[in-house]
Design a protein around this motif. Structure first.
Motif, PDB file in Angstrom:
ATOM      1  N   ASP A   1       0.828  -1.204   0.000  1.00 25.80           N
ATOM      2  CA  ASP A   1       0.000   0.000   0.000  1.00 25.80           C
ATOM      3  C   ASP A   1       0.862   1.253   0.000  1.00 25.80           C
ATOM      4  O   ASP A   1       0.618   2.198  -0.760  1.00 25.80           O
ATOM      5  N   LEU A   2       1.877   1.272   0.872  1.00 25.38           N
ATOM      6  CA  LEU A   2       2.743   2.447   0.952  1.00 25.38           C
ATOM      7  C   LEU A   2       3.531   2.621  -0.344  1.00 25.38           C
ATOM      8  O   LEU A   2       3.682   3.743  -0.842  1.00 25.38           O
ATOM      9  N   LYS A   3       4.030   1.531  -0.898  1.00 27.00           N
ATOM     10  CA  LYS A   3       4.778   1.613  -2.153  1.00 27.00           C
ATOM     11  C   LYS A   3       3.887   2.148  -3.275  1.00 27.00           C
ATOM     12  O   LYS A   3       4.343   2.927  -4.121  1.00 27.00           O
ATOM     13  N   ALA A   4       2.621   1.750  -3.263  1.00 25.72           N
ATOM     14  CA  ALA A   4       1.687   2.238  -4.284  1.00 25.72           C
ATOM     15  C   ALA A   4       1.441   3.731  -4.129  1.00 25.72           C
ATOM     16  O   ALA A   4       1.336   4.461  -5.126  1.00 25.72           O
ATOM     17  N   ILE A   5       1.334   4.188  -2.892  1.00 24.33           N
ATOM     18  CA  ILE A   5       1.131   5.611  -2.640  1.00 24.33           C
ATOM     19  C   ILE A   5       2.338   6.411  -3.145  1.00 24.33           C
ATOM     20  O   ILE A   5       2.189   7.423  -3.834  1.00 24.33           O
ATOM     21  N   VAL A   6       3.531   5.956  -2.809  1.00 27.23           N
ATOM     22  CA  VAL A   6       4.750   6.647  -3.249  1.00 27.23           C
ATOM     23  C   VAL A   6       4.834   6.674  -4.768  1.00 27.23           C
ATOM     24  O   VAL A   6       5.149   7.705  -5.374  1.00 27.23           O
ATOM     25  N   LYS A   7       4.519   5.564  -5.392  1.00 30.60           N
ATOM     26  CA  LYS A   7       4.560   5.499  -6.853  1.00 30.60           C
ATOM     27  C   LYS A   7       3.564   6.468  -7.474  1.00 30.60           C
ATOM     28  O   LYS A   7       3.867   7.150  -8.462  1.00 30.60           O
ATOM     29  N   ALA A   8       2.373   6.542  -6.882  1.00 33.71           N
ATOM     30  CA  ALA A   8       1.354   7.454  -7.401  1.00 33.71           C
ATOM     31  C   ALA A   8       1.825   8.905  -7.330  1.00 33.71           C
ATOM     32  O   ALA A   8       1.620   9.683  -8.266  1.00 33.71           O
ATOM     33  N   PHE A   9       2.464   9.274  -6.244  1.00 34.15           N
ATOM     34  CA  PHE A   9       3.000  10.628  -6.125  1.00 34.15           C
ATOM     35  C   PHE A   9       4.136  10.871  -7.110  1.00 34.15           C
ATOM     36  O   PHE A   9       4.226  11.937  -7.721  1.00 34.15           O
ATOM     37  N   GLU A  10       5.005   9.896  -7.271  1.00 35.27           N
ATOM     38  CA  GLU A  10       6.147  10.066  -8.176  1.00 35.27           C
ATOM     39  C   GLU A  10       5.711  10.194  -9.628  1.00 35.27           C
ATOM     40  O   GLU A  10       6.386  10.840 -10.428  1.00 35.27           O
ATOM     41  N   GLU A  11       4.578   9.597  -9.969  1.00 35.10           N
ATOM     42  CA  GLU A  11       4.105   9.643 -11.348  1.00 35.10           C
ATOM     43  C   GLU A  11       3.223  10.858 -11.622  1.00 35.10           C
ATOM     44  O   GLU A  11       2.762  11.043 -12.746  1.00 35.10           O
TER      45      GLU A  11
END
Length: 446
Positions: free
Chosen positions: A270-280
């Motif tokens: 979940d946290l990795k998905a959140i970080v990825k969403a922000f980075e993209e």
């Protein structure tokens, strides 16, 4: 502060929100929203659920490659390597000791042996480090925070966290160490040399120089990028929290254990998905959300519109019920409720019901503690008046058990937020009512 740009604001925010919602159904989004609201959180739960690990993961999610390289990182795939860093450069773990009965172990002290000098602690050294990297969130984890009375060893921080304000563009708090110059020039110079051993006095234009000047003249205050998270276990070896502490913190329970995620090593997805969403998304910055937070609700109340009035009406009913009890909410709670609602929206959660449900857990139910007598609602005129002002239907409230503060609260919550089974606050109240019936005493921290 705006996090969405120009004519693409509505479209991009919508797309980004959907990505966050679809990719992050776990608890990390709740943690981030709470930290966006206030940089002080109590993370409570049974032993062994990984509370301190979560703080480390949040640091891994926000540490920058540049900062980590300054700590010796030499890898070539930081995007993936960050998740295996044992010591992110923006993370510090401090283990609270049972013998902490004053603040010397937290903020240090002035010693005269062998000559006058100030003894600093890892807590202070980490804060000074955070001052030098103002755009990166710094996570300080106080492990087993309630092994000692929090009010005794953490008094300066508890005071400073409530003094946050802006003087023009400058973020300020009350100092946790008074201005260095007040100790005298010799001691002040030693303090600077200890904290900044590589500083060159002739470098008058550097950012470090400005920090040192701040410490000398205003004292060591809290930087806006410092986030303090205390992990909490409630058992016979620990101290309970006073409402003074609870008022100043966002309290989050962590009692659920997902063995399936544990076995498949997907607990952090979940946290990795959140970080990825922000980075993209070029128009959103996770670090900025965790550093440049709102302090006063008046800054964002116009943006909330009808949601602000709904929130105020909800809290007015709760406070009417709590009138005359030690559980009553103050202005601080209302301020934080509105900021939490705004923060929830900034993290892509547009459902005000879900936000107020979580806020009720953190800031309302966490205050409730006592035996049957303390929670009882009587037939007195005073109790009848507050029940009427809270618009509690007594017959409906009694469906959940004997009429008391918890059953009346449950009625208000379901009446205002709906009869949804997914409401965490309702599930918690049901658990607390079971505890009260069984033990004749109840605490949020059961």
């Amino acid at each position: 502060m705006a996090f969405w740009n120009g004519e693409t604001k509505v479209k991009k925010k919508s797309e980004f929100s959907n990505l966050i919602i679809n990719s992050a159904q776990g608890y990390y989004l709740q943690y981030l929203t709470a930290l966006r609201t206030k940089p002080f959180m109590l993370l409570a739960g049974i032993s062994g659920t990984g509370k301190s690990r979560i703080v480390r993961k949040l640091a891994q999610a926000t540490v920058t490659e540049e900062l980590q390289k300054a700590e010796g990182y030499k890898g070539t795939d930081f995007t993936n390597d960050r998740w295996t860093l044992h010591s992110p450069a923006n993370f510090e773990l401090i283990q609270v000791k049972p013998n902490w009965h004053n603040s010397m172990d937290v903020i240090g002290y002035l010693s005269n042996i062998p000559s006058p000098h100030y003894v600093f602690t890892p807590f202070i050294e980490f804060i000074v480090k955070a001052w030098q990297h103002p755009e990166v969130p710094f996570f300080l984890c106080l492990d087993e925070m309630n092994l000692a009375p929090v009010e005794e060893y953490f008094a300066e921080f508890l005071s400073a966290i409530e003094s946050r304000s802006f003087e023009g563009e400058e973020y300020l708090t009350d100092p946790i160490i008074k201005p260095f110059n007040s100790f005298g020039e010799d001691v002040a110079k030693k303090m600077v040399n200890t904290l900044f051993p590589n500083f060159t006095a002739g470098d008058t234009e550097s950012a470090i120089t400005k920090v040192i000047k701040h410490f000398r003249t205003r004292g060591l205050t809290l930087p806006k990028n410092l986030i303090v998270i205390g992990t909490v276990n409630m058992d016979e070896t620990t101290f309970s929290f006073s409402r003074k502490v609870l008022d100043r913190a966002m309290s989050v329970e962590m009692n659920e254990v997902n063995y399936d995620s544990f076995l498949t090593d997907t607990t952090d997805d979940d946290l990795k998905a959140i970080v990825k969403a922000f980075e993209e998304n070029d128009d959103a910055d996770l670090n900025a959300l965790l550093v440049d937070r709102h302090i006063e609700a008046r800054e964002i109340i116009d943006d909330l519109g009808d949601d602000a009035r709904f929130t105020i009406d909800y809290l007015k009913r709760i406070n009417a019920l709590l009138e005359g009890t030690p559980f009553k909410l103050g202005y601080r709670a209302t301020n934080e409720a509105l900021i939490y609602l705004q923060a929830s929206q900034e993290f892509g959660q547009t459902d005000r019901i879900s936000a107020l449900d979580n806020f009720t857990l953190m800031k309302v139910l966490s205050r409730v503690e006592g035996d049957e007598t303390k929670l009882k609602i009587t037939d007195s005129e005073a109790d009848k008046e507050r029940i009427a002002k809270a618009e509690v239907n007594v017959d409906e409230a009694k469906q959940y058990g004997d009429l008391n503060i918890l059953t009346a609260l449950r009625h208000i919550i379901t009446n205002q937020l709906g009869e949804q089974d997914k409401l965490h606050s309702v599930k918690k109240i049901d658990s607390m009512l079971s505890q009260l019936k069984r033990d004749h005493f109840v605490s949020f921290w059961n």
